[in-house]
Design a protein around this motif. Sequence first.
Motif, PDB file in Angstrom:
ATOM      1  N   VAL A 189      13.422 -17.004   4.808  1.00 39.73           N
ATOM      2  CA  VAL A 189      14.843 -17.257   4.993  1.00 39.73           C
ATOM      3  C   VAL A 189      15.669 -16.095   4.456  1.00 39.73           C
ATOM      4  CG1 VAL A 189      14.580 -19.766   4.917  1.00 39.73           C
ATOM      5  CG2 VAL A 189      14.951 -18.493   2.788  1.00 39.73           C
ATOM      6  N   CYS A 190      16.904 -16.057   4.924  1.00 37.33           N
ATOM      7  CA  CYS A 190      17.879 -15.087   4.410  1.00 37.33           C
ATOM      8  C   CYS A 190      19.226 -15.799   4.362  1.00 37.33           C
ATOM      9  CB  CYS A 190      17.947 -13.853   5.299  1.00 37.33           C
ATOM     10  SG  CYS A 190      19.154 -12.623   4.707  1.00 37.33           S
ATOM     11  N   TYR A 191      19.794 -15.910   3.168  1.00 32.69           N
ATOM     12  CA  TYR A 191      21.077 -16.567   2.990  1.00 32.69           C
ATOM     13  C   TYR A 191      22.141 -15.510   2.759  1.00 32.69           C
ATOM     14  CZ  TYR A 191      18.221 -20.745   2.304  1.00 32.69           C
ATOM     15  OH  TYR A 191      17.326 -21.758   2.473  1.00 32.69           O
ATOM     16  N   THR A 192      23.299 -15.733   3.374  1.00 33.22           N
ATOM     17  CA  THR A 192      24.415 -14.796   3.233  1.00 33.22           C
ATOM     18  C   THR A 192      25.602 -15.538   2.631  1.00 33.22           C
ATOM     19  OG1 THR A 192      23.680 -13.495   5.132  1.00 33.22           O
ATOM     20  CG2 THR A 192      25.966 -13.229   4.441  1.00 33.22           C
ATOM     21  N   ILE A 193      26.177 -14.945   1.599  1.00 29.11           N
ATOM     22  CA  ILE A 193      27.360 -15.500   0.944  1.00 29.11           C
ATOM     23  C   ILE A 193      28.464 -14.456   1.033  1.00 29.11           C
ATOM     24  CG2 ILE A 193      28.326 -16.415  -1.201  1.00 29.11           C
ATOM     25  CD1 ILE A 193      25.410 -17.037  -2.059  1.00 29.11           C
ATOM     26  N   THR A 194      29.618 -14.873   1.514  1.00 30.38           N
ATOM     27  CA  THR A 194      30.760 -13.949   1.591  1.00 30.38           C
ATOM     28  C   THR A 194      31.936 -14.536   0.823  1.00 30.38           C
ATOM     29  OG1 THR A 194      31.532 -14.919   3.672  1.00 30.38           O
ATOM     30  CG2 THR A 194      30.021 -13.053   3.826  1.00 30.38           C
ATOM     31  N   ALA A 195      32.768 -13.654   0.248  1.00 30.27           N
ATOM     32  CA  ALA A 195      33.962 -14.090  -0.486  1.00 30.27           C
ATOM     33  C   ALA A 195      34.864 -12.880  -0.705  1.00 30.27           C
ATOM     34  CB  ALA A 195      33.568 -14.715  -1.833  1.00 30.27           C
ATOM     35  N   ASP A 196      36.125 -13.169  -0.926  1.00 33.16           N
ATOM     36  CA  ASP A 196      37.074 -12.136  -1.345  1.00 33.16           C
ATOM     37  C   ASP A 196      37.138 -12.185  -2.866  1.00 33.16           C
ATOM     38  OD1 ASP A 196      37.750 -11.395   1.291  1.00 33.16           O
ATOM     39  OD2 ASP A 196      39.124 -13.096   1.445  1.00 33.16           O
ATOM     40  N   VAL A 197      36.834 -11.067  -3.509  1.00 29.11           N
ATOM     41  CA  VAL A 197      36.694 -11.071  -4.966  1.00 29.11           C
ATOM     42  C   VAL A 197      37.749 -10.192  -5.617  1.00 29.11           C
ATOM     43  CG1 VAL A 197      34.239 -11.540  -4.769  1.00 29.11           C
ATOM     44  CG2 VAL A 197      35.008  -9.171  -4.957  1.00 29.11           C
ATOM     45  N   THR A 198      38.096 -10.587  -6.859  1.00 29.03           N
ATOM     46  CA  THR A 198      39.034  -9.824  -7.682  1.00 29.03           C
ATOM     47  C   THR A 198      38.463  -9.748  -9.092  1.00 29.03           C
ATOM     48  OG1 THR A 198      40.906 -10.658  -6.383  1.00 29.03           O
ATOM     49  CG2 THR A 198      41.402  -9.697  -8.548  1.00 29.03           C
ATOM     50  N   ASP A 199      38.386  -8.508  -9.631  1.00 28.01           N
ATOM     51  CA  ASP A 199      37.839  -8.315 -10.983  1.00 28.01           C
ATOM     52  C   ASP A 199      36.523  -9.078 -11.106  1.00 28.01           C
ATOM     53  OD1 ASP A 199      37.601  -7.467 -13.583  1.00 28.01           O
ATOM     54  OD2 ASP A 199      38.888  -9.074 -14.397  1.00 28.01           O
ATOM     55  N   PHE A 200      35.572  -8.753 -10.218  1.00 32.42           N
ATOM     56  CA  PHE A 200      34.394  -9.574 -10.000  1.00 32.42           C
ATOM     57  C   PHE A 200      33.445  -9.582 -11.191  1.00 32.42           C
ATOM     58  CE2 PHE A 200      30.082 -10.204  -8.130  1.00 32.42           C
ATOM     59  CZ  PHE A 200      30.260 -11.529  -7.738  1.00 32.42           C
TER      60      PHE A 200
END
Length: 637
Positions: A192-203
Amino acid sequence: MKKWIAGLLALCLTALCLMSSALAAEKNEIVYVNLRSGGELDAVYIVNRFEASSAESIVDYGSYYKVANLSDITPLEQNSDSMRLTLPEGTLFYQGDPVSASLPWSIRVNYLLDGVPIRAEELSGQSGALEMQITIGKGSEGLTDFYEHYALNMTVTLDSERCSGIVAEGATIANSGTDRLLTYVVLPSPDVCYTITADVTDFAMADISINGVPLGMDVDIDTSEIDDKVNELQDGVSQLSSGSSQLASGASSLKGGAKELQGGTVMLAEDTESLVSGAAQFSAGLDEARAGSAQIAAASTQIVTAVNELDGKTQDAPQMSIGEMRALCNALLDAVSQQERALTDLRGKIGTLVSLAESLEGKAQEICSLIPESGFPESDISLLRTLLNRGSGNSDVSSVLSSEIAALRRILNKAGEINGCLDELRKCAEENHKLAVSLSEPLKKLDGQIGAAFTELGSVKAALQSALTLLDAMEESGASSGDGVLSSLCAMIHEMDAGIQALDGGICELQTSFALLSAGISSVDAGVDSLASGADTLLDGASSLSSGANSLKGGVDELSEGTSDMDAQVQEGVDDAISSITGGDFEPVSYADPRNRVESVQFVIRIPGVSEAEEPEIVVEEETEKSLGEKFLDLFR
């Protein structure tokens, strides 16, 4: 000798005691795995837990470069590939760091920021569009049992104050304070391959945790709906099997009938060709007879003129002696004899044509009887179309029977075409039969006309012979026109001429009648050609239909055989699927060493997250106490 036997017995008893002790103690292993931020293996250590109902000594196998007693301060006795442990009553923990280690799974973590690859160490404090990819596949070949039977529970924790617009397909998302917990359940044998996306600030991000355990599930799947679908499919296949059998039987019968029909049309075409050929020969003979009749009529006119001259009835006519008249009558008699032979030949030909027409009539009737009323009963076609529509409208049945339904649709279309072809053939055959029937009477009428002409010709011939006799007598005696002989000659010649003119008219009428009949024969010939072509087309279509129907029947029979126990196959498939998910009756094996017997093995895997960015240190200068003089000077500054 007795001492040696006693020692051997003592050794055996000790071994049995140790074996029974080893069997009595329960061992559990927890494998702690630290990975680097990209998923590379960093460190592994095993916490071995033993539960004993009474104090005992055991041997635990495993190659460790470092061990530590986690229960008390008692030193551990370590060998090269094993540990000798004295277990107290209750629980003992010890940690072992294996000499070499590997994982049942291959785990990789990749990060992209604004579409550009970036290492986890560089993400601290960054802002932008983040994409995280976690790939899990097969690891070490020596640990396949864990890969095939263990499930992984993975948790990724994201701070909602630093991350927004989180998208994580396949994850269960829960809230814990300001954190969003992304939980994945990875079934055994993953790829499997899982993808997580998000808009980040001061990550920043907490560590990723993964737990590997045998999947235990109490699964009871209700298969009643599946069973209903299977039963519906089996019913559809059964009906299709029955329908395809009828279709194949009907197609086979139609093929046999079409073949017999084709053979009949071939024979009919041969007779029609003979009729056409005979009609052509008759027409040629009739033309010759008409030409001879015209010559005889012209010669007869000359004789009449000459006789009238002798009798003084014709003025200014060319003079003709009795000898010349006799020669002309002899020539005319020869012509009449030739005409008699021609009419005899014509009469034979017309007899052949009448026989052919009667044979044609019988065979046309036979062809009509060979054409079945219908290639396929409408009831059968209606039943199959109903089944076809039902199968096409049911997605479950249609998906399984797609090729059979497509074949059935083509066959039913072909059956419809063949039924239409049969209707056209039937009309054509009936029309040909009517035409064949219409030929016999005109041909028999022609035969009667030829017979009448033959009678007229006999009368003319008798009159000529009588006239020749009188002319011979007149020439010998020198009779004059006043003699009674001349009067008799004139009467005979006029009678002969009337017969010749009637014969010529009869032959002209015969030509006209035959011209009309010839058009009818041509129509029959064209109709038989059309019928033969239709029979060929029918045979081709019936052969194709029979082949397709037999192929469909074979496929449906095979499908019917394959689906006869589909309900049992479905249940078995469900059971296998559940077994593959839950790990079945998996007996755990020791991670440390296969020689150990263990109750359970658990994996605890940690992948470093992203640490918070360090804030710059602010240096605050300490103020020193000012002297009284400096304070005084500050008043003037």
